[in-house]
Each structure stands twice: as structure tokens, then as C-alpha cells.
Design a protein around this motif. Sequence first.
Motif, PDB file in Angstrom:
ATOM      1  N   PHE A  11       8.486   5.337  12.976  1.00  9.80           N
ATOM      2  CA  PHE A  11       8.577   3.913  13.333  1.00  9.80           C
ATOM      3  C   PHE A  11       8.005   3.709  14.730  1.00  9.80           C
ATOM      4  O   PHE A  11       8.306   4.492  15.618  1.00  9.80           O
ATOM      5  CB  PHE A  11      10.030   3.448  13.291  1.00  9.80           C
ATOM      6  N   PRO A  12       7.186   2.679  14.923  1.00  3.46           N
ATOM      7  CA  PRO A  12       6.676   1.747  13.911  1.00  3.46           C
ATOM      8  C   PRO A  12       5.607   2.403  13.042  1.00  3.46           C
ATOM      9  O   PRO A  12       5.017   3.418  13.433  1.00  3.46           O
ATOM     10  CB  PRO A  12       6.076   0.620  14.755  1.00  3.46           C
ATOM     11  N   VAL A  13       5.376   1.827  11.889  1.00  3.71           N
ATOM     12  CA  VAL A  13       4.385   2.353  10.955  1.00  3.71           C
ATOM     13  C   VAL A  13       3.136   1.483  11.062  1.00  3.71           C
ATOM     14  O   VAL A  13       3.059   0.408  10.462  1.00  3.71           O
ATOM     15  CB  VAL A  13       4.927   2.372   9.514  1.00  3.71           C
ATOM     16  N   ASP A  14       2.207   1.924  11.873  1.00  5.00           N
ATOM     17  CA  ASP A  14       0.943   1.205  12.039  1.00  5.00           C
ATOM     18  C   ASP A  14      -0.128   1.764  11.097  1.00  5.00           C
ATOM     19  O   ASP A  14      -0.896   1.018  10.504  1.00  5.00           O
ATOM     20  CB  ASP A  14       0.464   1.307  13.488  1.00  5.00           C
ATOM     21  N   ASP A  15      -0.159   3.086  10.979  1.00  6.19           N
ATOM     22  CA  ASP A  15      -1.084   3.764  10.071  1.00  6.19           C
ATOM     23  C   ASP A  15      -0.287   4.149   8.825  1.00  6.19           C
ATOM     24  O   ASP A  15       0.368   5.188   8.783  1.00  6.19           O
ATOM     25  CB  ASP A  15      -1.668   5.001  10.752  1.00  6.19           C
ATOM     26  N   ILE A  16      -0.324   3.290   7.808  1.00  7.54           N
ATOM     27  CA  ILE A  16       0.511   3.497   6.627  1.00  7.54           C
ATOM     28  C   ILE A  16       0.141   4.788   5.909  1.00  7.54           C
ATOM     29  O   ILE A  16       1.016   5.596   5.565  1.00  7.54           O
ATOM     30  CB  ILE A  16       0.412   2.294   5.666  1.00  7.54           C
ATOM     31  N   GLU A  17      -1.137   5.012   5.705  1.00 11.14           N
ATOM     32  CA  GLU A  17      -1.565   6.209   4.982  1.00 11.14           C
ATOM     33  C   GLU A  17      -1.153   7.480   5.738  1.00 11.14           C
ATOM     34  O   GLU A  17      -0.647   8.436   5.146  1.00 11.14           O
ATOM     35  CB  GLU A  17      -3.077   6.187   4.777  1.00 11.14           C
ATOM     36  N   PRO A  19       0.804  -1.230   0.000  1.00 12.63           N
ATOM     37  CA  PRO A  19       0.000   0.000   0.000  1.00 12.63           C
ATOM     38  C   PRO A  19       0.831   1.270   0.000  1.00 12.63           C
ATOM     39  O   PRO A  19       0.431   2.267  -0.606  1.00 12.63           O
ATOM     40  CB  PRO A  19      -0.832  -0.129   1.280  1.00 12.63           C
ATOM     41  N   GLU A  20       1.993   1.272   0.672  1.00  8.63           N
ATOM     42  CA  GLU A  20       2.794   2.497   0.678  1.00  8.63           C
ATOM     43  C   GLU A  20       3.300   2.849  -0.707  1.00  8.63           C
ATOM     44  O   GLU A  20       3.442   4.029  -1.055  1.00  8.63           O
ATOM     45  CB  GLU A  20       3.964   2.412   1.663  1.00  8.63           C
ATOM     46  N   ALA A  66       1.725  10.363   4.456  1.00  7.74           N
ATOM     47  CA  ALA A  66       1.393  11.787   4.364  1.00  7.74           C
ATOM     48  C   ALA A  66       2.302  12.629   5.266  1.00  7.74           C
ATOM     49  O   ALA A  66       2.788  13.684   4.850  1.00  7.74           O
ATOM     50  CB  ALA A  66      -0.071  12.003   4.750  1.00  7.74           C
ATOM     51  N   ARG A  67       2.545  12.145   6.468  1.00  8.04           N
ATOM     52  CA  ARG A  67       3.398  12.900   7.388  1.00  8.04           C
ATOM     53  C   ARG A  67       4.834  12.971   6.884  1.00  8.04           C
ATOM     54  O   ARG A  67       5.490  14.010   6.964  1.00  8.04           O
ATOM     55  CB  ARG A  67       3.358  12.255   8.777  1.00  8.04           C
ATOM     56  N   SER A  68       5.351  11.861   6.357  1.00 10.29           N
ATOM     57  CA  SER A  68       6.730  11.852   5.870  1.00 10.29           C
ATOM     58  C   SER A  68       6.922  12.840   4.728  1.00 10.29           C
ATOM     59  O   SER A  68       7.961  13.506   4.635  1.00 10.29           O
ATOM     60  CB  SER A  68       7.135  10.444   5.421  1.00 10.29           C
ATOM     61  N   LEU A  69       5.927  12.959   3.873  1.00  4.64           N
ATOM     62  CA  LEU A  69       6.017  13.897   2.751  1.00  4.64           C
ATOM     63  C   LEU A  69       5.988  15.340   3.238  1.00  4.64           C
ATOM     64  O   LEU A  69       6.715  16.196   2.724  1.00  4.64           O
ATOM     65  CB  LEU A  69       4.897  13.631   1.752  1.00  4.64           C
ATOM     66  N   ARG A  70       5.166  15.622   4.256  1.00  2.00           N
ATOM     67  CA  ARG A  70       5.156  16.973   4.823  1.00  2.00           C
ATOM     68  C   ARG A  70       6.499  17.306   5.450  1.00  2.00           C
ATOM     69  O   ARG A  70       7.034  18.410   5.279  1.00  2.00           O
ATOM     70  CB  ARG A  70       4.048  17.087   5.875  1.00  2.00           C
ATOM     71  N   LEU A  71       7.072  16.363   6.170  1.00  2.00           N
ATOM     72  CA  LEU A  71       8.369  16.588   6.806  1.00  2.00           C
ATOM     73  C   LEU A  71       9.467  16.769   5.760  1.00  2.00           C
ATOM     74  O   LEU A  71      10.363  17.607   5.924  1.00  2.00           O
ATOM     75  CB  LEU A  71       8.707  15.415   7.725  1.00  2.00           C
ATOM     76  N   ALA A  72       9.408  15.983   4.685  1.00  5.13           N
ATOM     77  CA  ALA A  72      10.415  16.091   3.631  1.00  5.13           C
ATOM     78  C   ALA A  72      10.319  17.437   2.924  1.00  5.13           C
ATOM     79  O   ALA A  72      11.341  18.062   2.606  1.00  5.13           O
ATOM     80  CB  ALA A  72      10.245  14.952   2.625  1.00  5.13           C
ATOM     81  N   GLU A  73       9.105  17.880   2.664  1.00  6.44           N
ATOM     82  CA  GLU A  73       8.931  19.190   2.006  1.00  6.44           C
ATOM     83  C   GLU A  73       9.457  20.306   2.893  1.00  6.44           C
ATOM     84  O   GLU A  73      10.029  21.287   2.394  1.00  6.44           O
ATOM     85  CB  GLU A  73       7.458  19.403   1.681  1.00  6.44           C
ATOM     86  N   ALA A  74       9.296  20.162   4.214  1.00 12.23           N
ATOM     87  CA  ALA A  74       9.843  21.171   5.129  1.00 12.23           C
ATOM     88  C   ALA A  74      11.363  21.161   5.103  1.00 12.23           C
ATOM     89  O   ALA A  74      12.002  22.223   5.162  1.00 12.23           O
ATOM     90  CB  ALA A  74       9.339  20.894   6.555  1.00 12.23           C
ATOM     91  N   ILE A 121       9.934   4.603   7.906  1.00 12.49           N
ATOM     92  CA  ILE A 121      10.191   5.676   6.945  1.00 12.49           C
ATOM     93  C   ILE A 121      11.222   6.617   7.547  1.00 12.49           C
ATOM     94  O   ILE A 121      11.100   7.031   8.705  1.00 12.49           O
ATOM     95  CB  ILE A 121       8.915   6.468   6.604  1.00 12.49           C
ATOM     96  N   LEU A 122      12.240   6.941   6.762  1.00 17.88           N
ATOM     97  CA  LEU A 122      13.252   7.920   7.151  1.00 17.88           C
ATOM     98  C   LEU A 122      13.149   9.124   6.223  1.00 17.88           C
ATOM     99  O   LEU A 122      12.993   8.965   5.015  1.00 17.88           O
ATOM    100  CB  LEU A 122      14.662   7.323   7.051  1.00 17.88           C
ATOM    101  N   VAL A 123      13.271  10.302   6.798  1.00 22.95           N
ATOM    102  CA  VAL A 123      13.358  11.529   6.014  1.00 22.95           C
ATOM    103  C   VAL A 123      14.790  12.022   6.120  1.00 22.95           C
ATOM    104  O   VAL A 123      15.277  12.306   7.216  1.00 22.95           O
ATOM    105  CB  VAL A 123      12.371  12.600   6.524  1.00 22.95           C
ATOM    106  N   VAL A 124      15.465  12.075   4.978  1.00 28.99           N
ATOM    107  CA  VAL A 124      16.899  12.396   4.929  1.00 28.99           C
ATOM    108  C   VAL A 124      17.082  13.714   4.200  1.00 28.99           C
ATOM    109  O   VAL A 124      16.499  13.928   3.122  1.00 28.99           O
ATOM    110  CB  VAL A 124      17.675  11.266   4.206  1.00 28.99           C
ATOM    111  N   ASP A 125      17.906  14.613   4.759  1.00 33.52           N
ATOM    112  CA  ASP A 125      18.099  15.911   4.118  1.00 33.52           C
ATOM    113  C   ASP A 125      19.192  15.856   3.059  1.00 33.52           C
ATOM    114  O   ASP A 125      19.782  14.789   2.808  1.00 33.52           O
ATOM    115  CB  ASP A 125      18.360  17.012   5.151  1.00 33.52           C
ATOM    116  N   ALA A 126      19.499  16.989   2.440  1.00 39.02           N
ATOM    117  CA  ALA A 126      20.459  17.040   1.338  1.00 39.02           C
ATOM    118  C   ALA A 126      21.878  16.699   1.784  1.00 39.02           C
ATOM    119  O   ALA A 126      22.713  16.311   0.955  1.00 39.02           O
ATOM    120  CB  ALA A 126      20.435  18.419   0.688  1.00 39.02           C
ATOM    121  N   ALA A 127      22.151  16.826   3.086  1.00 35.22           N
ATOM    122  CA  ALA A 127      23.481  16.506   3.617  1.00 35.22           C
ATOM    123  C   ALA A 127      23.581  15.050   4.072  1.00 35.22           C
ATOM    124  O   ALA A 127      24.531  14.687   4.766  1.00 35.22           O
ATOM    125  CB  ALA A 127      23.809  17.436   4.776  1.00 35.22           C
TER     126      ALA A 127
END
Length: 305
Positions: free
Chosen positions: A282-288, A196-197, A292-300, A268-274
Amino acid sequence: MKMHNADETCGTAQAAMVLGDWWNVLVLREVARGHVRFDALAAEIGLSRKVLSERLGRLVAHGVLNRSLYQRRPVRYEYLFTEAGTALLPLLAAMQDWGDRWVLGDGDPGAAVADGGAVHARVHALTGTRVPDGLTLPGPGGEDVPVVTPDASATVLFTFPGADPHEPAADPDGPDPERADRAPDGPDREGADPAPENRLFRDAWPAARARGVRIVGVSTQLPHEQGALVRAGALPHPLLSDAGHVLTTALRLPASRSAGRLRLTRLILVVDAARTVRHVLFPVDDIEGAVARSLRLAEACARPA
């Protein structure tokens, strides 16, 4: 060390001779994590310089590590895996899985993963650490693909168990009448469930790419199996294979054995340009929700300060 005559033809005994003791195992663990210079190894393991020098010398002599000169004045070396050393990574991953389950989890894999458990703490301690430089994994065609690329403002790196080859095929958007009469024929079947992810990240990919965010999925499936998932789900983001447990050992990621294979646990890991891990989900219980949260954090992370 004196060995019983039968040990001369025993692969287990010969491997034990190379690994030697737990210090050697910890040296290999740290090299897998990207700590390849003497001072870094000494700091991470807490071993005296004399003993560390002896252990490194033995591992080089056994052909597991190779000394590579990186500085001439004064002379300094890096200790890198040989082909034989890289072949030990699945063993390190299996040892970690056994320890997570039977020591840290007391036989229950969920105990160590739960909030407050040892595995939970280890995974969240990745925040602030760097993904090792030059880390690559095989793509669907077997080509080496960087896990983190310099052109990405941020990277969403997610791991998933992979499709079970013994489960019936499933389409990410529901049943396909044209495939209804097609029986699954193995792990590389075109109808394999891409998880699903993958579907969620596929749908979010155009907006993420426009913001400079790269999405990368990793499982321990073989490259051709990953390729089947890419085709089944029409996925625009790369799916990389950690069948050799390079990423698993580099970041000490949790995994568990299923259907005869060590499979990565969802995270899910959010990694910056460095290359620094900024956020861990983690853990990922609510995949959806986690996607969504990981994408918001990555955009920030990608957004200019």
C-alpha cells in the motif's frame, strides 16, 4: 440528560444519546476490530476499568452490545455486537473516511495516504496483527464466506474500489464484438469491468492454488454486483462484499466516497495460516507489479520452513 422536545422525534439526536461521547465510539471501534474482552478493550483504549465498565454497561443497556459468558471461574464476558450494533459499522467507516480526509489529510485524501502520511502509517501497522477470528463476508450469492480459511497456507487478500455503475462496461480482455451492441443496464450488468487486479489474479490462480495460496478479493459492492464481476471475468477466486463495512472497520482500511458509495482503496495483504498479516502492499500504484509481488510473498509464507 435533558433534551429539547423536538429531539424526541429526531433520529440524529437519539443516535447521539446512544453514542454518548468519544469513549463510546472508541469502544465500538475496538469491538469492530475484534477486541471483545474487557482486558483487551482496556489495553487498546487506555481507559480506566471503572469508566470502561460504565461505558460497556450503557452500550449493553442501549442494545448495541451483548454480554456473552466465555468463562465461569472467574466469571468473564465478551462484548459482541447485536444487530443494532452491527448496523453502526457504516457510521464508523464514514467517520474514519471523514477523519482521514478532513483532519489527517487536511481535505486532501491523497495527503494522508502518501508515504509518511497518517493513513499510510495506520495501514502498514497492520503487519504483525491478526485478522479477527470468525470474520465472514457475503459471497456473490449472499452466503457467508470466511475471509481467511484454515486450509490455506497463505491468503492474498486484496481490496479494490469496484466497478463504477456510471461507467461504460468493459471486458477484462478487450472489447467483445458480441457485446458491442449491448448497452450497460446497471451495476449488475454482465459486461462490468472486473478491475485489472482481478484479471491478473485470475491468470495466476492455478499456480497459486497448487502452492496452497488462497486469493480473495473484497470491495464494498453488493453481493449481486460482485457476482456480475465474477461472471464477466470468469474469475475462479471469490469476491466478497463489504457493503456492511465489517472488514473496513475490523482492519481500519482506507476508503473514499465515490458515486454515492464508500469504496475501498486498493491495497493487498498477505496473511499467513495463523491469520497474521505478514505483508502490506500500500498504496498500490503499479497494479501488475503489486499482484506479482504479493504472490511471491504469499508463496514464501506457504513454503515449509
